[in-house]
Write a protein that holds these residues in place. Structure first.
Motif, PDB file in Angstrom:
ATOM      1  N   PHE A 104     -24.536  -0.352  33.463  1.00 54.27           N
ATOM      2  CA  PHE A 104     -23.163  -0.766  33.180  1.00 54.27           C
ATOM      3  C   PHE A 104     -23.096  -1.525  31.847  1.00 54.27           C
ATOM      4  O   PHE A 104     -22.250  -1.251  30.992  1.00 54.27           O
ATOM      5  CB  PHE A 104     -22.636  -1.684  34.292  1.00 54.27           C
ATOM      6  CG  PHE A 104     -22.398  -1.035  35.623  1.00 54.27           C
ATOM      7  CD1 PHE A 104     -22.297   0.333  35.763  1.00 54.27           C
ATOM      8  CD2 PHE A 104     -22.248  -1.825  36.762  1.00 54.27           C
ATOM      9  CE1 PHE A 104     -22.066   0.915  37.000  1.00 54.27           C
ATOM     10  CE2 PHE A 104     -22.011  -1.259  38.007  1.00 54.27           C
ATOM     11  CZ  PHE A 104     -21.931   0.116  38.130  1.00 54.27           C
ATOM     12  N   ASP A 105     -23.993  -2.491  31.679  1.00 56.31           N
ATOM     13  CA  ASP A 105     -23.982  -3.318  30.472  1.00 56.31           C
ATOM     14  C   ASP A 105     -24.282  -2.504  29.215  1.00 56.31           C
ATOM     15  O   ASP A 105     -23.824  -2.853  28.111  1.00 56.31           O
ATOM     16  CB  ASP A 105     -25.010  -4.443  30.605  1.00 56.31           C
ATOM     17  CG  ASP A 105     -24.660  -5.449  31.691  1.00 56.31           C
ATOM     18  OD1 ASP A 105     -23.483  -5.492  32.105  1.00 56.31           O
ATOM     19  OD2 ASP A 105     -25.576  -6.180  32.134  1.00 56.31           O
ATOM     20  N   THR A 106     -25.040  -1.441  29.383  1.00 56.07           N
ATOM     21  CA  THR A 106     -25.452  -0.634  28.235  1.00 56.07           C
ATOM     22  C   THR A 106     -24.263   0.030  27.555  1.00 56.07           C
ATOM     23  O   THR A 106     -24.260   0.194  26.328  1.00 56.07           O
ATOM     24  CB  THR A 106     -26.485   0.415  28.680  1.00 56.07           C
ATOM     25  OG1 THR A 106     -27.670  -0.272  29.115  1.00 56.07           O
ATOM     26  CG2 THR A 106     -26.855   1.358  27.549  1.00 56.07           C
ATOM     27  N   ILE A 107     -23.246   0.416  28.316  1.00 55.71           N
ATOM     28  CA  ILE A 107     -22.069   1.033  27.703  1.00 55.71           C
ATOM     29  C   ILE A 107     -21.452   0.083  26.675  1.00 55.71           C
ATOM     30  O   ILE A 107     -21.152   0.468  25.542  1.00 55.71           O
ATOM     31  CB  ILE A 107     -21.017   1.401  28.776  1.00 55.71           C
ATOM     32  CG1 ILE A 107     -21.651   2.148  29.950  1.00 55.71           C
ATOM     33  CG2 ILE A 107     -19.884   2.205  28.151  1.00 55.71           C
ATOM     34  CD1 ILE A 107     -22.452   3.350  29.574  1.00 55.71           C
ATOM     35  N   ASP A 108     -21.288  -1.167  27.063  1.00 54.65           N
ATOM     36  CA  ASP A 108     -20.694  -2.147  26.150  1.00 54.65           C
ATOM     37  C   ASP A 108     -21.627  -2.466  24.986  1.00 54.65           C
ATOM     38  O   ASP A 108     -21.159  -2.737  23.870  1.00 54.65           O
ATOM     39  CB  ASP A 108     -20.338  -3.424  26.908  1.00 54.65           C
ATOM     40  CG  ASP A 108     -19.231  -3.205  27.928  1.00 54.65           C
ATOM     41  OD1 ASP A 108     -18.346  -2.356  27.672  1.00 54.65           O
ATOM     42  OD2 ASP A 108     -19.246  -3.863  28.984  1.00 54.65           O
ATOM     43  N   GLU A 109     -22.929  -2.432  25.211  1.00 57.91           N
ATOM     44  CA  GLU A 109     -23.877  -2.682  24.124  1.00 57.91           C
ATOM     45  C   GLU A 109     -23.769  -1.599  23.056  1.00 57.91           C
ATOM     46  O   GLU A 109     -23.790  -1.890  21.855  1.00 57.91           O
ATOM     47  CB  GLU A 109     -25.310  -2.739  24.680  1.00 57.91           C
ATOM     48  CG  GLU A 109     -26.420  -2.744  23.635  1.00 57.91           C
ATOM     49  CD  GLU A 109     -26.421  -3.966  22.725  1.00 57.91           C
ATOM     50  OE1 GLU A 109     -27.196  -3.949  21.744  1.00 57.91           O
ATOM     51  OE2 GLU A 109     -25.651  -4.926  22.976  1.00 57.91           O
ATOM     52  N   ILE A 110     -23.615  -0.357  23.464  1.00 59.66           N
ATOM     53  CA  ILE A 110     -23.458   0.726  22.483  1.00 59.66           C
ATOM     54  C   ILE A 110     -22.157   0.555  21.711  1.00 59.66           C
ATOM     55  O   ILE A 110     -22.127   0.716  20.482  1.00 59.66           O
ATOM     56  CB  ILE A 110     -23.524   2.090  23.194  1.00 59.66           C
ATOM     57  CG1 ILE A 110     -24.942   2.338  23.720  1.00 59.66           C
ATOM     58  CG2 ILE A 110     -23.103   3.223  22.251  1.00 59.66           C
ATOM     59  CD1 ILE A 110     -25.083   3.559  24.592  1.00 59.66           C
ATOM     60  N   GLY A 111     -21.098   0.208  22.415  1.00 60.85           N
ATOM     61  CA  GLY A 111     -19.840  -0.055  21.717  1.00 60.85           C
ATOM     62  C   GLY A 111     -19.953  -1.206  20.738  1.00 60.85           C
ATOM     63  O   GLY A 111     -19.381  -1.167  19.640  1.00 60.85           O
ATOM     64  N   ARG A 112     -20.706  -2.237  21.121  1.00 58.25           N
ATOM     65  CA  ARG A 112     -20.902  -3.389  20.236  1.00 58.25           C
ATOM     66  C   ARG A 112     -21.642  -2.987  18.965  1.00 58.25           C
ATOM     67  O   ARG A 112     -21.230  -3.342  17.851  1.00 58.25           O
ATOM     68  CB  ARG A 112     -21.698  -4.472  20.966  1.00 58.25           C
ATOM     69  CG  ARG A 112     -21.912  -5.750  20.152  1.00 58.25           C
ATOM     70  CD  ARG A 112     -22.965  -6.653  20.763  1.00 58.25           C
ATOM     71  NE  ARG A 112     -24.312  -6.090  20.676  1.00 58.25           N
ATOM     72  CZ  ARG A 112     -25.071  -6.133  19.568  1.00 58.25           C
ATOM     73  NH1 ARG A 112     -24.611  -6.715  18.458  1.00 58.25           N
ATOM     74  NH2 ARG A 112     -26.274  -5.612  19.565  1.00 58.25           N
ATOM     75  N   VAL A 113     -22.734  -2.231  19.120  1.00 60.57           N
ATOM     76  CA  VAL A 113     -23.517  -1.828  17.949  1.00 60.57           C
ATOM     77  C   VAL A 113     -22.685  -0.920  17.039  1.00 60.57           C
ATOM     78  O   VAL A 113     -22.717  -1.061  15.805  1.00 60.57           O
ATOM     79  CB  VAL A 113     -24.824  -1.135  18.375  1.00 60.57           C
ATOM     80  CG1 VAL A 113     -25.545  -0.553  17.157  1.00 60.57           C
ATOM     81  CG2 VAL A 113     -25.737  -2.113  19.115  1.00 60.57           C
ATOM     82  N   ALA A 114     -21.936  -0.002  17.640  1.00 57.13           N
ATOM     83  CA  ALA A 114     -21.103   0.880  16.829  1.00 57.13           C
ATOM     84  C   ALA A 114     -20.122   0.074  15.987  1.00 57.13           C
ATOM     85  O   ALA A 114     -19.899   0.369  14.800  1.00 57.13           O
ATOM     86  CB  ALA A 114     -20.365   1.871  17.719  1.00 57.13           C
ATOM     87  N   LEU A 115     -19.545  -0.966  16.579  1.00 54.49           N
ATOM     88  CA  LEU A 115     -18.597  -1.807  15.854  1.00 54.49           C
ATOM     89  C   LEU A 115     -19.297  -2.598  14.759  1.00 54.49           C
ATOM     90  O   LEU A 115     -18.846  -2.625  13.603  1.00 54.49           O
ATOM     91  CB  LEU A 115     -17.904  -2.746  16.836  1.00 54.49           C
ATOM     92  CG  LEU A 115     -16.820  -3.668  16.267  1.00 54.49           C
ATOM     93  CD1 LEU A 115     -15.671  -2.851  15.709  1.00 54.49           C
ATOM     94  CD2 LEU A 115     -16.315  -4.630  17.345  1.00 54.49           C
TER      95      LEU A 115
END
Length: 458
Positions: A104-115
């Motif tokens: 679950f947390d990984t989805i937000d981590e990918i979004g964070r790195v992309a940003l």
């Protein structure tokens, strides 16, 4: 240069796909990574982010994102290849829940790195809808929801939408309701993997393309252009692992094919829904998957292609007109209003399937060999978790990630041929037969049991 026809994603990526230079000769590094897909690039990214002094080299036969990382359905999801029940049986319920929470947390981590890295990958966290289009789907999806609830997950993670609620989200025909999870983002995968490669280089790692690994061993990667000597060597070759000497039984390459329509107008989407760009599937056994792209297309795929004898991987296998035709028929059955829409792209690629259908990541400190893979097509997010985990393992960190139950897992080898070919394709045929039986209102219970035994799906 890679032909634009490789996939919709490569045809609409934000760079020209020009290859980077080859390995210039023998080099010495701290970490050598074989494969410039998501696994290899995330590993390089987090290694350099956590220790900027590390010398990291990524070796790639084609170009970054050439394989499944650039061709997949664009589901950045919390799906993990390997059943929660099996994980709980072997490692305990707490460990099984921890692994799912990490996903679950990984989805937000990918979004964070992309940003942070300025990667415009069309990230839209709209969740996933698993639609019941048959009564059999309804029963199966509601049982799945109860299984989630049994592990303590609540409506913030999984919830049931009745037919009216589901119909407001997705205009499939029919629609008996849907299982919804918010833990998924629709993305443009080639934009993510190509942007990640640029970020890896900005952070000081080196990527050598057009450089095929001829041999991978402790402390060394041999190529036609030189040898990379390294303290640690990470395998990140996923489905292409089967093409390496002696590895045909390690991971089976199964082909997943896709089509994409032309951009569809607002009038169509008023009826089809998907306004928040949730990814979607239904309850059938032979997996289908789709998304509404940022430019208003359907990108739609499925696992209908056969397994090829000897674990072969060939460009010709990326295209099967019979499978493309069935995908078009299936999509039109779900959304009849696309009848006149033009299909602009057809493509495919192999996903890696271990014998126990369970993903793995690990590092053997005695040899310096690290590995990750066996994602069974659910690797867009799992690769990020793998990259962070491998970085901790290489750096010798004892972290929450390194204690997750998939770390150090070793899958058994597949059977030799012809048993592998016979078993896998018989299992595939059974799943197709089960879907046809359910469409006629029958219960294919015995076939389901036999398919599970043939494929060994945990």
């Amino acid at each position: 240069m890679v032909a634009p026809a490789l996939s919709l994603w490569h045809d609409t990526v934000d760079d020209d796909l020009s290859p980077r230079p080859q390995l210039p000769g023998d080099i010495d590094v701290d970490v050598a990574i074989v494969g410039a897909g998501f696994t290899g690039l995330w590993t390089a990214y987090y290694l350099r982010w956590r220790d900027p002094t590390l010398r990291v080299a990524v070796i790639e036969q084609e170009i970054a994102g050439f394989g499944a990382s650039g061709r997949n359905g664009g589901w950045c999801s919390a799906l993990f290849a390997g059943s929660r029940e099996h994980t709980a049986k072997v490692h305990g319920r707490v460990a099984a829940v921890a692994l799912q929470r990490a996903m679950f947390d990984t989805i937000d981590e990918i979004g964070r790195v992309a940003l942070v890295e300025g990667i415009d990958c069309h990230f839209a966290k709209g969740g996933t809808l698993s639609v019941a289009t048959l009564p059999a789907h309804l029963n199966r999806l509601q049982r799945e929801l109860k299984e989630h609830e049994g592990y303590g997950f609540d409506e913030d993670d999984y919830r049931w939408l009745d037919a009216d609620e589901a119909g407001k989200q997705i205009g499939t025909t029919p629609n008996l309701g849907a299982l919804y999870t918010p833990h998924c983002a629709a993305i443009h995968p080639a934009r993510l993997v190509r942007g990640l490669a640029r970020a890896v280089e900005r952070h000081g790692a080196h990527i050598y393309e057009g450089t095929r690994a001829l041999g991978v061993e402790s402390k060394k990667v041999r190529t036609a252009h030189g040898t990379v000597n390294a303290e640690y060597v990470v395998w990140a070759t996923e489905a292409f692992t089967a093409t390496l000497p002696g590895e045909a039984r390690s991971l089976v390459p199964l082909y997943s094919l896709m089509i994409a329509t032309e951009p569809l107008d607002d009038g169509f989407w008023d009826g089809a829904g998907l306004s928040d760009r949730p990814t979607f599937t239904d309850g059938r056994h032979m997996l289908i998957y789709g998304q509404r792209t940022a430019d208003g297309r359907f990108a739609f795929g499925g696992r209908g292609a056969p397994y090829h004898f000897g674990s072969k991987v060939k460009p010709a296998f990326d295209r099967d007109e019979r499978v493309f035709g069935r995908l078009r028929e299936t999509l039109q059955a779900l959304f009849p209003a696309i009848a006149d829409a033009r299909v602009t792209h057809k493509w495919g690629g192999a996903v890696a399937v271990p014998r126990d259908w369970y993903s793995t990541v690990g590092l053997d400190r005695s040899t310096g060999l690290g590995w990750a893979g066996g994602y069974v097509g659910d690797g867009v997010a799992t690769t990020n978790l793998a990259g962070r985990t491998l970085a901790d393992l290489v750096l010798g960190l004892d972290s929450e990630l390194t204690s997750l139950p998939w770390v150090g897992h070793r899958s058994p080898r597949w059977e030799p041929e012809p048993f592998r070919w016979l078993g896998i394709n018989a299992g595939r045929a059974l799943m197709g037969s089960m879907d046809r039986a359910e469409a006629r209102g029958r219960n294919p219970r015995l076939r389901a049991s036999l398919a599970s035994k043939l494929l060994g799906d945990h």
